[in-house]
Design an enzyme around this catalytic site. Structure first.
Site, PDB file in Angstrom:
ATOM      1  CG  ASP A  98     -12.260  48.407  27.316  1.00  0.00           C
ATOM      2  OD1 ASP A  98     -12.735  47.250  27.266  1.00  0.00           O
ATOM      3  OD2 ASP A  98     -11.113  48.642  27.730  1.00  0.00           O
ATOM      4  CG  ASP A 100     -10.909  44.878  31.370  1.00  0.00           C
ATOM      5  OD1 ASP A 100     -10.243  44.581  30.370  1.00  0.00           O
ATOM      6  OD2 ASP A 100     -10.691  44.418  32.506  1.00  0.00           O
ATOM      7  CG  ASP A 285     -11.181  51.294  31.387  1.00  0.00           C
ATOM      8  OD1 ASP A 285     -11.071  52.198  32.239  1.00  0.00           O
ATOM      9  OD2 ASP A 285     -10.224  50.672  30.905  1.00  0.00           O
TER      10      ASP A 285
END
Lengths: 387, 343
Positions: A98, A100, A285
């Site tokens: 992920d 972000d 992440d």
């Protein structure tokens, strides 16, 4: 969001869901699903522990309920609808990365931020395929609809990995746990972490070298056991050292007495070196990858906080993808909205919209975005706006 | 001449399919073992295997005596059933370490013992899936191994990797084989043992859990907050100050205190130092983590604490450990010894 805005957004989402399709994950029946709905209260409530046995069932549900957010479990369960995690009987999970904006860049405009995160995603894809050997063909990418990108990998042999195994991969891409002594040993080739770490360290010693002499001496002699003479000799051979560091095949024995000062620099400038390492890492992440029971946004669904489509992508499509054009699903029909903020600039569909507090006429796509972000409410329609 | 494995080898390598076939062909069934008098001896041997595994001073040397082939193989299998009944992660892990280390020892003896046979070592290693001259492993296969190995040198980030292959050094092969075997043994554990069977072996289980309790007391002794690692101390201080600590932090405190032998009620007391203490929620969490739900959790390692940003205030003792538990055990042992030495 007021009632009129809520009704409008829900109606727009509904029309999207009537005609579009989603990228349904494989093993649909083994996934847990969770949804957040449009509700007048500010409190966010997720309806989870749901499961669907067929695509049609899922599609029907989404079309009739029109969720603001739709998620499924990266995990596979024997009983995905069981009310507690223990009873679900975990049988495996996809590997997820992920990316972000929060972890990559802060305090820049939305479009700049999205571009930075895309770069970081490309860097990660490069590491995963070029170094770790994952096939680009088996990576499914998605723009999250918010501030980042997801990578889904479903190789069978990693499906039953626990957090420890996944942590090895995430620590690799983030450059966490690098052992300086190992990095400075002789390595076969000029790539991967030894090369990146040594380049970062070369940069740092060069930075010390470019301070004025007094400052550099103070920096070095500030380390315990480093005297004036050692420090001066170190400064004199800095260019040579930087070159040695940059050649990954050169063996540097960190714990030998003659390298005590280098050791001291590595310890004393830990933070600065860490920053240089981070610049070479792919800042995904971490907890998302190590969490084996996470829910992730359904690609092809709409993000209730932006109105953008969580867009399914392949590695090949990522390069040309522009979220502010390609993830926008609503049209250009003019809408009146009332902006709360004093003024703002929004890049969308290739234009920059300059908006001021009060009523503005904007394309539908922008209206949905501003309302979903809670920057504006719908104005006009049948109602008077008082302007 | 092709080398064949003999029954005697099955006693050394009881995990082999051939070994299991060997006892099956002799008509041994679980029922027979549990009811016959000779079966009792096998069951006792199985308990001994687990109790030996619990000891931290585990070492295999030339004093090891192999009993009859049947007894070795069957006690190996019964021990595995027992630990599935017990369902305690620490005990399971210790048995897996014990069995794989035992195999490592016998493989080593194939080279050094006059009755050993290097060819047999090669055969067994290939059954485990590692060649004696293996130079690299695919990333995925490597990661499965490295995840269970502690030294920083094993971390993927510290390895030479080329096109999805991780380079390994000849001196690392032994550790890799042992770890690979440990994983295989773990994966091949029976998924579930019928409750009825578990209750029949309850007396054996009781002996093991008692030994385990004693072992915990022995290695950690009385609880001394003064020797806690800085990360745990910081978390407890954060709780007391009313800071909102993340779930991972609560988990780390609870699992740590539980493992060193603190009673759930005492753990709840630690959390009660928080200004916003919620009794029923805390009791639920503590009981869940300390094994009420059937799974016992072990506290996170230093690496995990780092990932969650909970590794703080590192001190000199941290340099030598990879786990908050080792920090506590080592520091307590050394400092207590120091204070016992007369000045």
């Amino acid at each position: 969001m007021n009632a009129a805005t809520l009704a409008y957004i829900k109606q727009r989402f509904s029309s999207y869901y009537r005609t579009s399709s989603r990228r349904i994950p494989p093993a649909l029946a083994q996934r847990e699903w969770g949804f957040i709905f449009f509700e007048p209260s500010a409190e966010v409530h997720m309806r989870r522990h749901m499961s669907f046995s067929s695509r049609q069932e899922l599609t029907d549900y989404i079309r009739s309920m029109v969720p603001a957010h739709a998620y499924y479990s990266t995990a596979y369960y024997a009983y995905p609808a069981a009310p507690t995690m223990n009873d679900k009987k975990w049988t495996g999970a996809d590997l997820i990365f992920d990316l972000d904006a929060d972890h990559v860049v802060r305090g820049v405009p939305y479009d700049v931020m999205l571009a930075r995160v895309k770069e970081e995603t490309q860097k990660l894809v490069g590491m995963l395929s070029g170094e770790l050997g994952f096939s680009e063909k088996t990576m499914e990418l998605a723009f999250s609809g918010g501030r980042g990108y997801h990578i889904h990998i479903r190789d069978l042999e990693i499906r039953d990995w626990g957090s420890h195994e996944r942590r090895e991969l995430v620590d690799y891409v983030c450059g966490i746990g690098l052992d300086p002594a190992i990095m400075l040993r002789a390595h076969l080739r000029d790539r991967g972490w030894p090369a990146r770490y040594r380049e970062a360290l070369a940069e740092e010693v060069t930075a010390i070298g470019s301070m004025n002499r007094g400052e550099a001496m103070a920096e070095l002699t500030g380390n315990r056991g480093i005297g004036e003479k050692t420090a001066a000799a170190f400064l004199d051979r800095l260019p040579e050292l930087a070159a040695e560091l940059r050649d990954a095949s050169r063996e540097i024995v960190l714990n030998s007495p003659k390298n005590r000062i280098l050791q001291a620099v590595i310890a004393g400038r830990e933070e600065q070196i860490r920053e240089r390492v981070r610049a070479r890492a792919a800042l995904t992440d971490e907890p998302v990858t190590t969490d084996i029971k996470r829910l992730i946004r359904l690609p092809g669904s709409l993000h209730g906080g932006s109105g953008f489509r969580a867009t399914p992508l392949s590695v090949a499509e990522l390069g040309d993808f522009d979220p502010l054009v390609d993830a926008v699903v609503f049209g250009e029909e003019s809408m009146k909205i009332e902006l709360g903020a004093a003024r703002m600039t929004v890049p969308l569909l290739g234009n920059r919209y300059e908006l001021c507090r009060g009523v503005n006429a904007v394309p539908e796509a922008l209206a949905v975005f501003l309302c979903c972000r809670n920057f504006a409410e719908i104005a006009g329609g049948g109602m008077r706006t008082g302007a | 001449m092709a080398v064949r494995l003999e029954p005697e080898d099955f006693a050394k390598y009881p995990f082999l399919e051939e070994a299991q076939d060997f006892v099956r062909a002799r008509g041994y069934t679980l029922e027979k073992i549990l009811t016959s008098s000779s079966g009792k001896i096998i069951a006792t041997k199985a308990v001994d295997r687990i109790i030996a595994a619990l000891s931290s001073k585990l070492r295999f040397d030339d004093t090891i005596k192999l009993e009859s082939v049947e007894k070795e193989i069957l006690s190996y299998s019964i021990a595995r059933i027992l630990i599935v009944c017990i369902n305690n992660r620490t005990i399971t892990e210790k048995l897996m370490h014990y069995e794989s280390d035992r195999v490592r020892y016998f493989l080593h003896r194939e080279l050094t013992d006059e009755r050993g046979d290097p060819e047999k070592k090669r055969i067994i290693m290939e059954k485990i899936g590692i060649a004696p001259d293996q130079e690299a492993l695919p990333v995925n296969a490597y990661v499965e191994l490295a995840a269970g190995l502690r030294d920083d040198a094993w971390r993927l980030v510290n390895r030479d990797i080329r096109n999805g292959m991780v380079r390994i050094h000849p001196e690392e092969i032994e550790s890799i084989v042992r770890e690979k075997l440990r994983i295989i043994l773990q994966k091949k554990l029976p998924r579930e043992v019928p409750e009825e069977l578990c209750s029949r072996v309850q007396p054996l289980i009781d002996r093991i859990t008692k030994a385990n309790q004693e072992h915990i007391l022995e290695s950690y002794g009385d609880i001394e907050e003064g020797y806690f690692p800085p990360c745990i101390t910081a978390l407890i201080a954060a709780v007391a100050s009313g800071a909102n600590i993340p779930h991972t932090g609560r988990f780390a405190i609870t699992a740590f205190l539980h493992t060193i032998g603190m009673h759930p009620a005492q753990i709840v007391e630690v959390f009660s130092r928080a200004p916003d203490f919620d009794l029923s929620r805390t009791v639920y969490q503590v009981e869940h983590i300390s094994g009420r739900s059937g799974t016992e959790y072990t506290p996170p390692s230093c690496a995990t604490m780092r990932t969650y940003g909970l590794c703080v205030n590192r001190d000199g003792w941290c340099e030598h450990v990879h786990h908050p538990l080792s920090y506590y055990r080592d520091r307590k042992k050394k400092e207590q010894k120091k204070s016992e030495t007369p000045a």
